[in-house]
Design a protein around this motif. Structure first.
Motif, PDB file in Angstrom:
ATOM      1  N   SER A   1      -5.133  16.151  -2.444  1.00 28.28           N
ATOM      2  CA  SER A   1      -3.640  15.600  -2.582  1.00 28.28           C
ATOM      3  C   SER A   1      -2.490  16.397  -1.985  1.00 28.28           C
ATOM      4  O   SER A   1      -2.566  17.672  -2.573  1.00 28.28           O
ATOM      5  N   GLY A   2      -1.556  16.057  -1.301  1.00 31.93           N
ATOM      6  CA  GLY A   2      -0.550  16.562  -0.868  1.00 31.93           C
ATOM      7  C   GLY A   2       0.335  17.134  -1.797  1.00 31.93           C
ATOM      8  O   GLY A   2       1.029  18.153  -1.678  1.00 31.93           O
ATOM      9  N   SER A   3       0.268  16.620  -3.055  1.00 34.67           N
ATOM     10  CA  SER A   3       1.167  16.977  -4.256  1.00 34.67           C
ATOM     11  C   SER A   3       0.369  18.053  -5.021  1.00 34.67           C
ATOM     12  O   SER A   3       1.201  18.665  -5.850  1.00 34.67           O
ATOM     13  N   ALA A   4      -0.759  18.333  -4.867  1.00 33.81           N
ATOM     14  CA  ALA A   4      -1.470  19.398  -5.578  1.00 33.81           C
ATOM     15  C   ALA A   4      -0.822  20.725  -5.369  1.00 33.81           C
ATOM     16  O   ALA A   4      -0.935  21.373  -6.496  1.00 33.81           O
ATOM     17  N   PRO A   5      -0.572  21.129  -4.227  1.00 37.53           N
ATOM     18  CA  PRO A   5      -0.229  22.690  -4.442  1.00 37.53           C
ATOM     19  C   PRO A   5       0.911  23.097  -4.962  1.00 37.53           C
ATOM     20  O   PRO A   5       1.003  24.077  -5.901  1.00 37.53           O
ATOM     21  N   ALA A   6       1.891  22.144  -5.118  1.00 34.44           N
ATOM     22  CA  ALA A   6       3.142  22.568  -5.785  1.00 34.44           C
ATOM     23  C   ALA A   6       2.767  22.259  -7.454  1.00 34.44           C
ATOM     24  O   ALA A   6       3.182  23.152  -8.118  1.00 34.44           O
TER      25      ALA A   6
ATOM     26  N   SER B   1      -1.760  13.999   4.722  1.00 35.35           N
ATOM     27  CA  SER B   1      -0.882  14.230   5.892  1.00 35.35           C
ATOM     28  C   SER B   1      -0.032  15.264   5.846  1.00 35.35           C
ATOM     29  O   SER B   1       0.352  16.070   6.759  1.00 35.35           O
ATOM     30  N   THR B   2       0.290  15.929   4.538  1.00 34.00           N
ATOM     31  CA  THR B   2       0.900  17.300   4.353  1.00 34.00           C
ATOM     32  C   THR B   2      -0.129  18.342   5.160  1.00 34.00           C
ATOM     33  O   THR B   2       0.307  19.332   5.891  1.00 34.00           O
ATOM     34  N   GLY B   3      -1.417  18.416   4.699  1.00 35.44           N
ATOM     35  CA  GLY B   3      -2.236  19.324   5.381  1.00 35.44           C
ATOM     36  C   GLY B   3      -2.440  19.333   6.852  1.00 35.44           C
ATOM     37  O   GLY B   3      -2.336  20.442   7.496  1.00 35.44           O
TER      38      GLY B   3
ATOM     39  N   TYR C   1       0.874  -1.068   0.067  1.00 31.34           N
ATOM     40  CA  TYR C   1       0.030  -0.137  -0.096  1.00 31.34           C
ATOM     41  C   TYR C   1       0.960   1.292   0.089  1.00 31.34           C
ATOM     42  O   TYR C   1       1.831   1.547   0.740  1.00 31.34           O
ATOM     43  N   SER C   2       0.876   2.194  -1.009  1.00 31.83           N
ATOM     44  CA  SER C   2       1.681   3.130  -1.218  1.00 31.83           C
ATOM     45  C   SER C   2       1.154   4.599  -0.880  1.00 31.83           C
ATOM     46  O   SER C   2       0.063   4.880  -1.670  1.00 31.83           O
ATOM     47  N   ILE C   3       1.692   5.360  -0.267  1.00 32.00           N
ATOM     48  CA  ILE C   3       1.187   6.780  -0.037  1.00 32.00           C
ATOM     49  C   ILE C   3       1.958   7.728  -0.808  1.00 32.00           C
ATOM     50  O   ILE C   3       1.502   8.545  -1.416  1.00 32.00           O
ATOM     51  N   ILE C   4       3.378   7.400  -1.070  1.00 35.75           N
ATOM     52  CA  ILE C   4       4.103   8.012  -2.017  1.00 35.75           C
ATOM     53  C   ILE C   4       3.657   7.975  -3.497  1.00 35.75           C
ATOM     54  O   ILE C   4       2.873   7.060  -3.717  1.00 35.75           O
ATOM     55  N   HIS C   5       4.258   8.756  -4.401  1.00 35.59           N
ATOM     56  CA  HIS C   5       3.606   8.984  -5.824  1.00 35.59           C
ATOM     57  C   HIS C   5       3.889   7.816  -6.769  1.00 35.59           C
ATOM     58  O   HIS C   5       4.757   7.087  -6.433  1.00 35.59           O
TER      59      HIS C   5
ATOM     60  N   LEU D   1       3.963   1.912   2.476  1.00 33.81           N
ATOM     61  CA  LEU D   1       4.863   2.766   2.190  1.00 33.81           C
ATOM     62  C   LEU D   1       4.762   4.348   2.086  1.00 33.81           C
ATOM     63  O   LEU D   1       3.846   4.647   1.446  1.00 33.81           O
ATOM     64  N   GLY D   2       5.332   5.028   2.819  1.00 37.55           N
ATOM     65  CA  GLY D   2       5.118   6.390   2.979  1.00 37.55           C
ATOM     66  C   GLY D   2       4.198   6.991   3.913  1.00 37.55           C
ATOM     67  O   GLY D   2       3.552   5.947   4.569  1.00 37.55           O
ATOM     68  N   GLY D   3       3.893   8.343   4.300  1.00 35.51           N
ATOM     69  CA  GLY D   3       3.201   8.688   5.079  1.00 35.51           C
ATOM     70  C   GLY D   3       4.028   9.192   6.121  1.00 35.51           C
ATOM     71  O   GLY D   3       5.117   8.529   6.814  1.00 35.51           O
TER      72      GLY D   3
END
Length: 334
Positions: A207-212, A172-174, A33-37, A83-85
Motif C-alpha cells: 500500500s502506498g499509504s503504508a510508509p507514512a 503507483s507510489t512505489g 473504482y477508487s484508488i484513493i483511501h 478515481l485516483g491513481g
C-alpha cells in the motif's frame, strides 16, 4: 437511497458482480473504482450525493488491482468512474481502450500537466515524492548523523533496515519512485542506485499509504512517501519531518470515466465535481494534497509547490516501459 460503501478486499473481488448488479434500481447508482483511501472517498462521494442527489457506491483497492480490473472489464465495465491513481496508470488504461473521452468545462483553467491530450483523464491534486523522518526514532538510532536531505543520503549503510518504501509492483507510489531515479540518473546509474538502496530497505509494503503510517507508529526511522502523507501525520502530532529532496518527481492524482460506462451523465457530473475548488479543498483538508484547481486553497501545513525542485518527468515514458521496468525490478531486487 442509502449509500452503500464496499471495502475492496480479496473476498469482495470474488463477489463484486453480485454487489454491483442486484436489481434495476442499482443502475441509477454511480459506481466508482477508487484508488484513493476510504476516508476521502467517503467524504467526497457524500458531498457529491448531497449536492446532486445522485447515490454512489464504490470499491476501493490498490492501484495495481484497480487498473488491472478496469482493463479486464473494458468491454463490460462494472463501474463508471476510475478515481485516483497517478497519470501513468491512466495512460495505461487509456492505451488499453478502457477510458472514455470527456472534456469537462471545469478543466478549462487547469494547468496543462493536469489534463490529458485526448481528454480521457484529468488531474485533481498534485502528488510529490519525498522523504519522511520519524524524528524521535531517528535521533535514538542515529545520534550524530544528519537527517537525509537528498536521495543519495538514503544510501548511507547506517540506515540498513530502517527505511520503508512501497512495493512498485503493487503501488503507483512505489513505481513513481523507481521512475524518479531512472529518469533523473539515467537507466544504468538509476538501476545501480535502486539496487544499492534496496539493501537498506526494511520492508516493501504493497500500500502506498503504508510508509507514512509505519513512520507514524515509530516502526521505522525513514520512509519514502508522498510528502502530503508525511505532512498529514505530522499535523496529527506524530513527530514526522517531511523532506523535499532535490530532483524529485511530481505527478497528479487523476479521475477518468470508464469506456461504455452505464451511467455516463452522472459520471460526467462527478468529474466536474472533482475538478471544483470545493471538492479539492475538501480533499486537501483530509489528505494535505495540493489542489490542481488554481482557485482552491491548500491546507495549512502542507508542503508548498514553491519548496519543490522537480525533474521534467516523462509520464508517457513511465507508462510505456512499465512492464519492462517491473520485470527487471522483480528479477534484480524483489
Amino acid at each position: 437511497m442509502k449509500k452503500t460503501v464496499f471495502i475492496f478486499s480479496a473476498v469482495t473481488m470474488l463477489f463484486s458482480v453480485l454487489l454491483f448488479s442486484c436489481d434495476e434500481k442499482k443502475q441509477e447508482t454511480l459506481k466508482i473504482y477508487s484508488i484513493i483511501h476510504d476516508e476521502e472517498t467517503e467524504a467526497l462521494t457524500s458531498l457529491f450525493t448531497k449536492k446532486t442527489g445522485i447515490p454512489v457506491s464504490y470499491l476501493r483497492a490498490t492501484t495495481g488491482e484497480i487498473v488491472n480490473r478496469v482493463i479486464s472489464e473494458k468491454d463490460e465495465p462494472m463501474a463508471d468512474i476510475l478515481l485516483g491513481g497517478a497519470s501513468s496508470y491512466h495512460i495505461q488504461a487509456d492505451k488499453a481502450g478502457a477510458l472514455e473521452t470527456y472534456e469537462s468545462p471545469s478543466a478549462k483553467n487547469l494547468p496543462s500537466y493536469a489534463v490529458s491530450s485526448d481528454n480521457t483523464w484529468t488531474g485533481f491534486c498534485v502528488l510529490t515524492l519525498g522523504i519522511g523522518v520519524n524524528e524521535k526514532r531517528f535521533a535514538e538510532k542515529f545520534p550524530g548523523i544528519q537527517i537525509p536531505s537528498t536521495w543519495e543520503d538514503l544510501l548511507n549503510p547506517a540506515f540498513k533496515g530502517e527505511i520503508v518504501m512501497t512495493n512498485p509492483a503493487a503501488s503507483s507510489t512505489g513505481y513513481l519512485f523507481v521512475q524518479n531515479q531512472l529518469q533523473r540518473l539515467g537507466d544504468e546509474k538509476g538501476w545501480d542506485y535502486l539496487i544499492s538502496l534496496s539493501k537498506n530497505i526494511g520492508q516493501f509494503p504493497d500500500s502506498g499509504s503504508a510508509p507514512a503510517k509505519l513512520l507514524g507508529t515509530g516502526e521505522y526511522a525513514i520512509g519514502i512517501s508522498y510528502l502530503h502523507a508525511i505532512a498529514k501525520y505530522n499535523a496529527q502530532g506524530f513527530g514526522l519531518k517531511p523532506v523535499a529532496p532535490p530532483q524529485s518527481v511530481g505527478d497528479v492524482d487523476c479521475i477518468a470515466i470508464l469506456k461504455n460506462a452505464k451511467n455516463l451523465s452522472a459520471a460526467k457530473k462527478f468529474v466536474d465535481f472533482m475538478l471544483s475548488s470545493e471538492a479539492q479543498e475538501l480533499m486537501g483538508l483530509i489528505t494535505f494534497t495540493i489542489p490542481v484547481n488554481p482557485e482552491a486553497k491548500s491546507q495549512e501545513g502542507s508542503v508548498s509547490i514553491s519548496e519543490l525542485d522537480l525533474i521534467n518527468y516523462d509520464v508517457q515514458k513511465a507508462s510505456d516501459q512499465k512492464n519492462d521496468v517491473l520485470d527487471k525490478w522483480s528479477k534484480s531486487i524483489k
